[in-house]
Design an enzyme around this catalytic site. Structure first.
Site, PDB file in Angstrom:
ATOM      1  N   LYS A  25       0.808  -1.222   0.000  1.00 59.85           N
ATOM      2  CA  LYS A  25       0.000   0.000   0.000  1.00 59.85           C
ATOM      3  C   LYS A  25       0.849   1.285   0.000  1.00 59.85           C
ATOM      4  CE  LYS A  25      -4.395  -1.176   2.118  1.00 59.85           C
ATOM      5  NZ  LYS A  25      -5.276  -0.930   3.259  1.00 59.85           N
ATOM      6  N   ASP A  67     -10.560   2.947   1.505  1.00 58.59           N
ATOM      7  CA  ASP A  67     -10.830   2.611   2.910  1.00 58.59           C
ATOM      8  C   ASP A  67     -11.484   3.799   3.607  1.00 58.59           C
ATOM      9  OD1 ASP A  67      -9.850   0.045   2.823  1.00 58.59           O
ATOM     10  OD2 ASP A  67      -7.798   0.637   3.358  1.00 58.59           O
ATOM     11  N   GLY A  98      -8.020   1.980  18.787  1.00 57.15           N
ATOM     12  CA  GLY A  98      -6.928   1.532  17.918  1.00 57.15           C
ATOM     13  C   GLY A  98      -6.292   2.721  17.224  1.00 57.15           C
ATOM     14  N   TYR A 141     -14.799  -7.825  10.537  1.00 59.44           N
ATOM     15  CA  TYR A 141     -15.923  -8.396   9.777  1.00 59.44           C
ATOM     16  C   TYR A 141     -15.925  -9.919   9.692  1.00 59.44           C
ATOM     17  CZ  TYR A 141     -12.575  -8.636   5.921  1.00 59.44           C
ATOM     18  OH  TYR A 141     -11.483  -8.908   5.145  1.00 59.44           O
TER      19      TYR A 141
HETATM   20  P1  NAP Z   1      -3.070  -2.623  12.591  1.00 62.91           P
HETATM   21  O1  NAP Z   1      -2.513  -1.554  11.735  1.00 62.91           O
HETATM   22  O2  NAP Z   1      -2.245  -3.782  12.959  1.00 62.91           O
HETATM   23  O3  NAP Z   1      -3.577  -1.930  13.965  1.00 62.91           O
HETATM   24  C1  NAP Z   1      -4.118  -2.709  14.999  1.00 62.91           C
HETATM   25  C2  NAP Z   1      -4.508  -1.817  16.153  1.00 62.91           C
HETATM   26  O4  NAP Z   1      -5.095  -2.653  17.149  1.00 62.91           O
HETATM   27  C3  NAP Z   1      -3.331  -1.110  16.801  1.00 62.91           C
HETATM   28  O5  NAP Z   1      -3.758   0.142  17.243  1.00 62.91           O
HETATM   29  C4  NAP Z   1      -2.995  -2.027  17.960  1.00 62.91           C
HETATM   30  O6  NAP Z   1      -2.496  -1.344  19.096  1.00 62.91           O
HETATM   31  C5  NAP Z   1      -4.334  -2.555  18.340  1.00 62.91           C
HETATM   32  N1  NAP Z   1      -4.172  -3.872  18.949  1.00 62.91           N
HETATM   33  C6  NAP Z   1      -3.685  -4.975  18.337  1.00 62.91           C
HETATM   34  N2  NAP Z   1      -3.622  -5.992  19.231  1.00 62.91           N
HETATM   35  C7  NAP Z   1      -4.063  -5.496  20.400  1.00 62.91           C
HETATM   36  C8  NAP Z   1      -4.242  -6.060  21.694  1.00 62.91           C
HETATM   37  N3  NAP Z   1      -3.926  -7.332  21.958  1.00 62.91           N
HETATM   38  N4  NAP Z   1      -4.745  -5.278  22.671  1.00 62.91           N
HETATM   39  C9  NAP Z   1      -5.054  -3.984  22.411  1.00 62.91           C
HETATM   40  N5  NAP Z   1      -4.898  -3.397  21.212  1.00 62.91           N
HETATM   41  C10 NAP Z   1      -4.414  -4.153  20.223  1.00 62.91           C
HETATM   42  O7  NAP Z   1      -4.404  -3.210  11.964  1.00 62.91           O
HETATM   43  P2  NAP Z   1      -5.429  -2.439  11.000  1.00 62.91           P
HETATM   44  O8  NAP Z   1      -5.025  -2.588   9.592  1.00 62.91           O
HETATM   45  O9  NAP Z   1      -5.663  -1.078  11.539  1.00 62.91           O
HETATM   46  O10 NAP Z   1      -6.727  -3.335  11.196  1.00 62.91           O
HETATM   47  C11 NAP Z   1      -7.377  -3.423  12.435  1.00 62.91           C
HETATM   48  C12 NAP Z   1      -8.625  -4.268  12.313  1.00 62.91           C
HETATM   49  O11 NAP Z   1      -9.563  -3.587  11.483  1.00 62.91           O
HETATM   50  C13 NAP Z   1      -8.362  -5.598  11.625  1.00 62.91           C
HETATM   51  O12 NAP Z   1      -8.168  -6.578  12.602  1.00 62.91           O
HETATM   52  C14 NAP Z   1      -9.578  -5.854  10.798  1.00 62.91           C
HETATM   53  O13 NAP Z   1     -10.430  -6.768  11.460  1.00 62.91           O
HETATM   54  C15 NAP Z   1     -10.271  -4.524  10.716  1.00 62.91           C
HETATM   55  N6  NAP Z   1     -10.305  -4.038   9.315  1.00 62.91           N
HETATM   56  C16 NAP Z   1     -11.497  -4.153   8.672  1.00 62.91           C
HETATM   57  C17 NAP Z   1     -11.609  -3.722   7.373  1.00 62.91           C
HETATM   58  C18 NAP Z   1     -12.932  -3.830   6.695  1.00 62.91           C
HETATM   59  O14 NAP Z   1     -12.972  -3.726   5.468  1.00 62.91           O
HETATM   60  N7  NAP Z   1     -14.012  -4.007   7.420  1.00 62.91           N
HETATM   61  C19 NAP Z   1     -10.498  -3.176   6.727  1.00 62.91           C
HETATM   62  C20 NAP Z   1      -9.281  -3.063   7.394  1.00 62.91           C
HETATM   63  C21 NAP Z   1      -9.205  -3.513   8.704  1.00 62.91           C
HETATM   64  P3  NAP Z   1      -0.910  -1.003  19.285  1.00 62.91           P
HETATM   65  O15 NAP Z   1      -0.686   0.294  18.557  1.00 62.91           O
HETATM   66  O16 NAP Z   1      -0.760  -0.895  20.750  1.00 62.91           O
HETATM   67  O17 NAP Z   1      -0.139  -2.147  18.689  1.00 62.91           O
END
Ligand code: NAP
Length: 505
Positions: free
Chosen positions: A305, A341, A364, A450
């Site tokens: 990306k 997004d 998050g 999701y």
């Molecule tokens: P990412 O960049 O890895 O960010 C994950 C976030 O969650 C970070 O802020 C992280 O906190 C926090 N986190 C992870 N593990 C944790 C834990 N054990 N306890 C507390 N906080 C925790 O992931 P992302 O790309 O933003 O995606 C996040 C979620 O959004 C995905 O899991 C997915 O299910 C969903 N998503 C959905 C769509 C959709 O189309 N519906 C699209 C993209 C993502 P730290 O900063 O402390 O590590």
């Protein structure tokens, strides 16, 4: 006087361009279940301990199903099959299969090298055309020498099946097909997930046919796609040189629902287009594939990306602001980059409540949170970021000019909406909940997770009387926007949503 051997033309007329490979003790019931949808069946006789014992069943099956076109294969163990016998025994079983009514038999090059052309003559004398085949289960070496090895035996058809460990290797197979597939007597595809493009596009580039696995049954080769997926999702038999190619690129993408959603969309919109998975983390490789296959548009996922940014001729405001791009459109000037997004989050939330001057809590501070922060801020909302690592929330908040908040300060606030952008609630995720029931003081709860569709936080929010938005809405919304960028027409949203919900059910 035996009937003339099957030709490429008569094969296509009788059986089409997809062959379903059946195996195991259930092979005849699998074949019977397949026939209403596909009349071209490969019987893997080597998949049972005693292949000869299957011959009477094969004879009976073909007598009862004259509409079937059949290939018999009894591959020996050293060459990827399950048959423990000798090359001569292999030929004897296949000669019987031919006399039982199989129009084609498949023997490995090594068998011909061991027994000479007499083996092929014996099979032809029993009425079957001979496919000489070569497989590599590890990778893709130079393919022309393997074709040359077959030439002295003058087979009726040649079959080349390496494994694509990279997209570059899959392209190597497509190039070989382009060069040697012109006479319709070559069958070629690459095994492995990265070979998917060769299984779907193979016939377009000159492969006589492609293989599929029967419904609900494991395939006979790594990366084999099911019949309904190949027929109805990829619409492989309708693909021509005119078909527009789209794809999702990134690593990993094996679980991506995008091929399902976008192929469904193209079919619902009656567009001559197909959407493929291109698994790679190497941008140069991706760009080469995109150029060679003339891919018109892409969904870009991790880790590409950001690395794609220097290759964009133009980009939308969201890409420029966030420095991350998830959608490419090929234009005369080069790639146009978009970030869908952002509307994927803003769109569904906007349908639930007006965003100007609303107060929104985002759980998050990762990639999804970033899209939410910039998109919702620009729509006029006041954003609060709560994250496990406070410093990360603080940094994103400073960059976007919004607030970071600590968990202990939550009780002093009420919000219009709360968005979960942590992985909490995802299948197999065991982290602690990022918010408790008593902290859900808001009107709307949007869980970006999701899979599963119904998450623990959605349930909790509903119990607390909040209006909920499931993460599927984001996934579909960003896909709808991609479809519009690629095609310039409105997207069949309902069909797209349905396909995603069915996949997640
Ligand atoms: P990412 O960049 O890895 O960010 C994950 C976030 O969650 C970070 O802020 C992280 O906190 C926090 N986190 C992870 N593990 C944790 C834990 N054990 N306890 C507390 N906080 C925790 O992931 P992302 O790309 O933003 O995606 C996040 C979620 O959004 C995905 O899991 C997915 O299910 C969903 N998503 C959905 C769509 C959709 O189309 N519906 C699209 C993209 C993502 P730290 O900063 O402390 O590590």
């Amino acid at each position: 006087m035996p009937a003339p051997l099957i030709t490429p033309e008569s094969l296509h007329q009788r059986a089409g361009r997809i062959c379903v490979a059946v195996s195991g003790p259930e092979m005849f019931s699998l074949a019977a279940a397949t026939l209403p949808d596909c009349r071209f069946i490969e019987f893997r006789l080597d998949s049972v301990p005693d292949p000869a014992s299957q011959l009477p069943h094969l004879r009976q099956f073909l007598a009862e199903h004259p509409e079937a076109t059949a290939v018999a294969t009894c591959r020996r163990q050293p060459y990827g099959g399950g048959f423990h016998g000798t090359a001569q025994q292999e030929i004897e079983i296949l000669a019987e299969a031919a006399s039982a009514g199989c129009q084609l038999v498949d023997i490995e090059t090594e068998t011909a090298e061991e027994l000479g052309t007499a083996a092929l003559e014996q099979l032809r004398a029993n009425g079957a055309a001979v496919i000489l085949s070569w497989h590599d289960f590890q990778g893709t070496p130079a393919l022309e020498p393997e074709l040359d090895r077959m030439t002295p035996f003058a087979p009726d058809f040649r079959k080349i099946v390496p494994t694509a460990t990279t997209l570059t290797e899959a392209l190597q197979l497509i190039d070989m097909l382009k060069t040697h597939g012109g006479n319709g007597r070559l069958i070629a595809m690459s095994m492995g997930f990265r070979g998917t493009l060769t299984r779907v596009l193979g016939p377009r580039f000159g492969s006589l046919f492609t293989f599929a696995s029967p419904e609900g049954n494991a395939g006979t080769a790594p990366g084999q796609v099911s019949l309904s997926t190949l027929q109805h999702l990829y619409r492989a038999e309708a693909i021509t040189a005119e078909t527009s190619i789209y794809a999702v690129a990134g690593l990993p993408i094996t679980g991506s629902l995008s091929p399902r959603m976008h192929n469904t969309a193209f079919r619902a919109a009656k567009l001559d287009a197909v959407y493929l998975p291109l698994e790679t983390d190497a941008l140069a490789e991706l760009l080469a594939v995109v150029a060679r296959l003339n891919v018109r548009g892409l969904s870009i996922t991790m880790p590409l990306k950001e690395t794609i940014l220097p290759h964009l001729a133009v980009s939308d405001a969201a890409v420029q602001q966030m420095q991350t791009c998830n959608t490419l459109v090929k234009t005369a000037e080069g790639f146009a980059g978009y970030n869908t997004d952002v509307p994927g989050i803003v769109g569904p939330l906007q349908r639930a409540l007006p965003l100007a001057n609303t107060k929104i809590l985002i759980l998050g501070a990762g990639g999804a949170a970033r899209a939410a922060v910039f998109g919702l801020r620009d729509a006029g909302a006041h954003i609060y970021l709560l994250n496990r690592t406070y410093a990360r929330a603080e940094a994103l908040a400073a960059e976007a000019g919004v607030h970071a908040i600590r968990r202990e300060d939550l009780s002093a606030h009420t919000f219009d909406a709360i968005i979960n952008s942590t992985p909490y609630g995802m299948r197999n995720q065991t982290m602690e909940a990022p918010i408790a029931a008593e902290e859900m003081r808001a009107k709307v709860f949007f869980d970006l997770v999701y899979n599963p569709v119904e998450t623990p936080l959605l349930q909790l929010a509903r119990q607390n009387g909040l209006h909920v938005i499931p993460g599927v809405e984001m996934f579909v919304e960003q896909g709808v926007r991609q479809f519009i960028h690629w095609t310039g027409q409105s997207a069949p949203r309902e069909a797209m949503q349905q396909s995603v919900l069915e996949a997640l059910a």
